[in-house]
Design an enzyme around this catalytic site. Structure first.
Site, PDB file in Angstrom:
ATOM      1  N   GLU A  86       0.942 -65.331  -9.970  1.00 41.24           N
ATOM      2  CA  GLU A  86       0.073 -64.218 -10.402  1.00 41.24           C
ATOM      3  C   GLU A  86       0.794 -62.872 -10.292  1.00 41.24           C
ATOM      4  O   GLU A  86       0.689 -62.027 -11.179  1.00 41.24           O
ATOM      5  CB  GLU A  86      -1.208 -64.211  -9.559  1.00 41.24           C
ATOM      6  CG  GLU A  86      -2.049 -65.459  -9.768  1.00 41.24           C
ATOM      7  CD  GLU A  86      -3.423 -65.371  -9.114  1.00 41.24           C
ATOM      8  OE1 GLU A  86      -3.674 -64.428  -8.335  1.00 41.24           O
ATOM      9  OE2 GLU A  86      -4.235 -66.265  -9.389  1.00 41.24           O
ATOM     10  N   LEU A  87       1.529 -62.684  -9.207  1.00 44.66           N
ATOM     11  CA  LEU A  87       2.189 -61.385  -8.996  1.00 44.66           C
ATOM     12  C   LEU A  87       3.194 -61.075 -10.115  1.00 44.66           C
ATOM     13  O   LEU A  87       3.294 -59.930 -10.571  1.00 44.66           O
ATOM     14  CB  LEU A  87       2.894 -61.385  -7.628  1.00 44.66           C
ATOM     15  CG  LEU A  87       3.535 -60.061  -7.202  1.00 44.66           C
ATOM     16  CD1 LEU A  87       2.494 -58.952  -7.060  1.00 44.66           C
ATOM     17  CD2 LEU A  87       4.311 -60.224  -5.890  1.00 44.66           C
ATOM     18  N   HIS A 116      -1.192 -49.768  -9.890  1.00 44.24           N
ATOM     19  CA  HIS A 116      -1.933 -50.664 -10.789  1.00 44.24           C
ATOM     20  C   HIS A 116      -2.115 -52.046 -10.145  1.00 44.24           C
ATOM     21  O   HIS A 116      -3.214 -52.611 -10.177  1.00 44.24           O
ATOM     22  CB  HIS A 116      -1.168 -50.784 -12.111  1.00 44.24           C
ATOM     23  CG  HIS A 116      -1.819 -51.700 -13.097  1.00 44.24           C
ATOM     24  ND1 HIS A 116      -3.099 -51.503 -13.574  1.00 44.24           N
ATOM     25  CD2 HIS A 116      -1.365 -52.842 -13.691  1.00 44.24           C
ATOM     26  CE1 HIS A 116      -3.412 -52.479 -14.426  1.00 44.24           C
ATOM     27  NE2 HIS A 116      -2.381 -53.304 -14.506  1.00 44.24           N
ATOM     28  N   SER A 121      14.979 -69.661  -5.097  1.00 43.74           N
ATOM     29  CA  SER A 121      15.060 -70.713  -6.108  1.00 43.74           C
ATOM     30  C   SER A 121      14.692 -72.067  -5.521  1.00 43.74           C
ATOM     31  O   SER A 121      15.219 -72.454  -4.470  1.00 43.74           O
ATOM     32  CB  SER A 121      16.494 -70.779  -6.656  1.00 43.74           C
ATOM     33  OG  SER A 121      16.664 -71.956  -7.417  1.00 43.74           O
ATOM     34  N   ASN A 129       7.700 -49.520  -9.119  1.00 40.00           N
ATOM     35  CA  ASN A 129       7.594 -48.068  -9.095  1.00 40.00           C
ATOM     36  C   ASN A 129       6.155 -47.693  -8.720  1.00 40.00           C
ATOM     37  O   ASN A 129       5.255 -48.543  -8.731  1.00 40.00           O
ATOM     38  CB  ASN A 129       8.096 -47.433 -10.399  1.00 40.00           C
ATOM     39  CG  ASN A 129       7.191 -47.693 -11.584  1.00 40.00           C
ATOM     40  OD1 ASN A 129       5.978 -47.529 -11.504  1.00 40.00           O
ATOM     41  ND2 ASN A 129       7.782 -48.108 -12.705  1.00 40.00           N
ATOM     42  N   SER A 161       3.140 -41.048 -15.881  1.00 42.56           N
ATOM     43  CA  SER A 161       4.514 -41.464 -16.215  1.00 42.56           C
ATOM     44  C   SER A 161       5.526 -40.891 -15.222  1.00 42.56           C
ATOM     45  O   SER A 161       6.535 -41.537 -14.929  1.00 42.56           O
ATOM     46  CB  SER A 161       4.878 -41.057 -17.646  1.00 42.56           C
ATOM     47  OG  SER A 161       4.867 -39.650 -17.779  1.00 42.56           O
ATOM     48  N   ARG A 175      -5.451 -56.117  -7.766  1.00 46.55           N
ATOM     49  CA  ARG A 175      -5.401 -57.270  -6.846  1.00 46.55           C
ATOM     50  C   ARG A 175      -6.077 -57.014  -5.510  1.00 46.55           C
ATOM     51  O   ARG A 175      -6.485 -57.968  -4.847  1.00 46.55           O
ATOM     52  CB  ARG A 175      -3.942 -57.694  -6.632  1.00 46.55           C
ATOM     53  CG  ARG A 175      -3.189 -58.013  -7.919  1.00 46.55           C
ATOM     54  CD  ARG A 175      -3.786 -59.180  -8.671  1.00 46.55           C
ATOM     55  NE  ARG A 175      -3.057 -59.480  -9.900  1.00 46.55           N
ATOM     56  CZ  ARG A 175      -3.234 -60.569 -10.635  1.00 46.55           C
ATOM     57  NH1 ARG A 175      -4.140 -61.474 -10.293  1.00 46.55           N
ATOM     58  NH2 ARG A 175      -2.552 -60.759 -11.742  1.00 46.55           N
ATOM     59  N   GLN A 209      13.373 -64.042  -6.652  1.00 48.20           N
ATOM     60  CA  GLN A 209      12.592 -65.021  -5.887  1.00 48.20           C
ATOM     61  C   GLN A 209      13.446 -66.211  -5.489  1.00 48.20           C
ATOM     62  O   GLN A 209      14.318 -66.651  -6.250  1.00 48.20           O
ATOM     63  CB  GLN A 209      11.422 -65.510  -6.756  1.00 48.20           C
ATOM     64  CG  GLN A 209      10.499 -66.487  -6.050  1.00 48.20           C
ATOM     65  CD  GLN A 209       9.199 -66.698  -6.794  1.00 48.20           C
ATOM     66  OE1 GLN A 209       9.067 -66.283  -7.953  1.00 48.20           O
ATOM     67  NE2 GLN A 209       8.233 -67.315  -6.157  1.00 48.20           N
TER      68      GLN A 209
HETATM   69  C1  FAD Z   1      -9.034 -61.048 -11.447  1.00 39.76           C
HETATM   70  C2  FAD Z   1      -7.966 -61.464 -12.414  1.00 39.76           C
HETATM   71  C3  FAD Z   1      -8.121 -62.619 -13.150  1.00 39.76           C
HETATM   72  C4  FAD Z   1      -7.131 -63.012 -14.048  1.00 39.76           C
HETATM   73  N1  FAD Z   1      -7.291 -64.167 -14.775  1.00 39.76           N
HETATM   74  C5  FAD Z   1      -6.335 -64.564 -15.639  1.00 39.76           C
HETATM   75  C6  FAD Z   1      -6.465 -65.763 -16.421  1.00 39.76           C
HETATM   76  O1  FAD Z   1      -7.453 -66.463 -16.307  1.00 39.76           O
HETATM   77  N2  FAD Z   1      -5.470 -66.108 -17.252  1.00 39.76           N
HETATM   78  C7  FAD Z   1      -4.358 -65.324 -17.412  1.00 39.76           C
HETATM   79  O2  FAD Z   1      -3.480 -65.679 -18.211  1.00 39.76           O
HETATM   80  N3  FAD Z   1      -4.202 -64.186 -16.719  1.00 39.76           N
HETATM   81  C8  FAD Z   1      -5.155 -63.803 -15.841  1.00 39.76           C
HETATM   82  N4  FAD Z   1      -4.964 -62.643 -15.120  1.00 39.76           N
HETATM   83  C9  FAD Z   1      -3.746 -61.890 -15.312  1.00 39.76           C
HETATM   84  C10 FAD Z   1      -3.962 -60.674 -16.226  1.00 39.76           C
HETATM   85  O3  FAD Z   1      -4.370 -61.070 -17.506  1.00 39.76           O
HETATM   86  C11 FAD Z   1      -2.678 -59.856 -16.340  1.00 39.76           C
HETATM   87  O4  FAD Z   1      -1.682 -60.627 -16.988  1.00 39.76           O
HETATM   88  C12 FAD Z   1      -2.136 -59.411 -15.023  1.00 39.76           C
HETATM   89  O5  FAD Z   1      -3.159 -58.878 -14.221  1.00 39.76           O
HETATM   90  C13 FAD Z   1      -1.038 -58.385 -15.244  1.00 39.76           C
HETATM   91  O6  FAD Z   1      -1.634 -57.144 -15.526  1.00 39.76           O
HETATM   92  P1  FAD Z   1      -1.238 -56.228 -16.781  1.00 39.76           P
HETATM   93  O7  FAD Z   1      -1.488 -56.961 -18.048  1.00 39.76           O
HETATM   94  O8  FAD Z   1      -1.965 -54.968 -16.570  1.00 39.76           O
HETATM   95  O9  FAD Z   1       0.338 -56.161 -16.682  1.00 39.76           O
HETATM   96  P2  FAD Z   1       1.331 -55.085 -16.043  1.00 39.76           P
HETATM   97  O10 FAD Z   1       2.684 -55.643 -16.192  1.00 39.76           O
HETATM   98  O11 FAD Z   1       0.876 -54.763 -14.654  1.00 39.76           O
HETATM   99  O12 FAD Z   1       1.205 -53.896 -17.037  1.00 39.76           O
HETATM  100  C14 FAD Z   1       0.741 -52.600 -16.692  1.00 39.76           C
HETATM  101  C15 FAD Z   1       0.113 -51.997 -17.926  1.00 39.76           C
HETATM  102  O13 FAD Z   1       1.085 -51.806 -18.940  1.00 39.76           O
HETATM  103  C16 FAD Z   1       0.466 -52.009 -20.214  1.00 39.76           C
HETATM  104  N5  FAD Z   1       1.083 -53.153 -20.894  1.00 39.76           N
HETATM  105  C17 FAD Z   1       1.629 -54.248 -20.313  1.00 39.76           C
HETATM  106  N6  FAD Z   1       2.095 -55.095 -21.224  1.00 39.76           N
HETATM  107  C18 FAD Z   1       1.846 -54.534 -22.406  1.00 39.76           C
HETATM  108  C19 FAD Z   1       2.074 -54.938 -23.740  1.00 39.76           C
HETATM  109  N7  FAD Z   1       2.667 -56.091 -24.020  1.00 39.76           N
HETATM  110  N8  FAD Z   1       1.668 -54.141 -24.725  1.00 39.76           N
HETATM  111  C20 FAD Z   1       1.054 -52.967 -24.466  1.00 39.76           C
HETATM  112  N9  FAD Z   1       0.797 -52.513 -23.222  1.00 39.76           N
HETATM  113  C21 FAD Z   1       1.196 -53.292 -22.209  1.00 39.76           C
HETATM  114  C22 FAD Z   1      -1.006 -52.281 -19.971  1.00 39.76           C
HETATM  115  O14 FAD Z   1      -1.748 -51.072 -20.014  1.00 39.76           O
HETATM  116  C23 FAD Z   1      -0.974 -52.851 -18.574  1.00 39.76           C
HETATM  117  O15 FAD Z   1      -2.205 -52.786 -17.886  1.00 39.76           O
HETATM  118  C24 FAD Z   1      -5.952 -62.238 -14.220  1.00 39.76           C
HETATM  119  C25 FAD Z   1      -5.806 -61.064 -13.459  1.00 39.76           C
HETATM  120  C26 FAD Z   1      -6.784 -60.669 -12.569  1.00 39.76           C
HETATM  121  C27 FAD Z   1      -6.579 -59.404 -11.756  1.00 39.76           C
END
Ligand code: FAD
Length: 254
Positions: A92-93, A198, A106, A192, A71, A203, A104
């Site tokens: 995706e990002l 992460h 527009s 950050n 944190s 990625r 981003q």
């Molecule tokens: C190889 C790969 C394949 C993927 N395929 C798909 C797909 O088919 N379909 C699809 O929809 N997405 C897909 N994704 C996207 C994936 O599901 C995530 O949405 C994305 O990687 C963002 O990561 P994150 O959830 O860790 O979010 P971040 O915003 O990076 O969050 C960081 C961390 O914060 C915590 N966090 C975030 N949100 C919450 C919450 N609401 N509640 C509690 N804790 C939270 C979690 O610990 C999370 O890991 C894919 C990603 C990868 C890398």
């Protein structure tokens, strides 16, 4: 290869350890390193009032990663300007919402008629020259159709009494779907240190899409110059498809 353009345009500046935390003194080995790391050290040491005793800065940062006290790393940020990337990639990002900020280009305000499309690294690697020429022709025709549709809708809306500015924005919004996910985009993207680690771990990975993998590789290459203390623990492994590298670290998701 359509190498993404990744440029750091800002990062955390640390002004110094607050007076109140200096009461025990600061060892010469403490408060050392990059601005981002010094801020993180300050945030962590404020939890335990630990300047003047204990670890040197370098060991301190390793310890933060070892115990997963991540944190504190959320205080320091890096601001990137990204371009040469597709809207498919940014879709995706932007899923990484925690600890990031996004501005981003527009597709409603900007005329995308002549905007380049970003060919995916696998297209670059595996498609033949005739196939690439076919794609280039498809892009050209799509740009033309976009222009025809946007102009037509705008004219119709203006004729119906809607002001030109609104009509143009709405017309571009309607026509942009023709241009597809390969359309080039650009953004100011801030993360950050915790979020950035992460994103890189998720990625810069063989399972990730190859285009975003290359971007994550570049994010890491730039970040390690700014806050090395938090990005020099990644080992690189080449990916089987020959595009970019996967990272491995002992300290995953701090
Ligand atoms: C190889 C790969 C394949 C993927 N395929 C798909 C797909 O088919 N379909 C699809 O929809 N997405 C897909 N994704 C996207 C994936 O599901 C995530 O949405 C994305 O990687 C963002 O990561 P994150 O959830 O860790 O979010 P971040 O915003 O990076 O969050 C960081 C961390 O914060 C915590 N966090 C975030 N949100 C919450 C919450 N609401 N509640 C509690 N804790 C939270 C979690 O610990 C999370 O890991 C894919 C990603 C990868 C890398």
């Amino acid at each position: 290869l359509n190498t993404p353009h990744v440029e750091i345009i800002g990062c955390t500046q640390f002004f110094g350890v607050p007076q109140l935390l200096q009461e025990n003194g600061i060892l010469p080995t403490q408060d050392q390193g990059s601005d981002g790391a010094r801020l993180i050290e300050c945030a962590g040491r404020s939890c335990y009032d630990s300047y003047g005793k204990g670890r040197a800065s370098s060991e301190y940062h390793t310890h933060i990663k070892e115990v997963g006290h991540g944190s504190v790393t959320a205080h320091a940020t890096i601001n990137y300007f990204l371009s040469g990337i597709s809207r498919g990639l940014t879709h995706e990002l932007v899923r990484h919402g925690v600890g990031t900020a996004i501005s981003q280009r527009s597709t409603r305000y900007v005329d995308e008629c002549d905007s380049p499309w970003i060919w995916h690294p696998l297209i670059d690697q595996y498609c033949s020259e005739p196939q690439k020429m076919e794609l280039a022709e498809f892009r050209r025709r799509s740009g033309q159709l976009y222009r025809t549709m946007a102009d037509h809708i705008q004219n119709q809306m203006v004729a119906a009494g809607i002001d030109k500015f609104t009509a143009r924005k709405q017309a571009r919004g309607a026509a942009r779907g023709i241009l597809g996910n390969a359309l080039e985009t650009e953004m100011v993207w801030t993360a950050n240190i915790r979020a950035l680690r992460h994103v890189i771990e998720m990625r810069a990975h063989s399972a990730a899409d190859a285009e975003i993998r290359v971007l994550a590789n570049r994010l890491l290459e730039e970040a390690v110059k700014i806050v090395p203390e938090y990005f020099n623990d990644y080992e690189r492994q080449p990916c089987d498809d020959g595009i970019g590298f996967s990272v491995a670290t002992t300290y995953r998701k701090i």
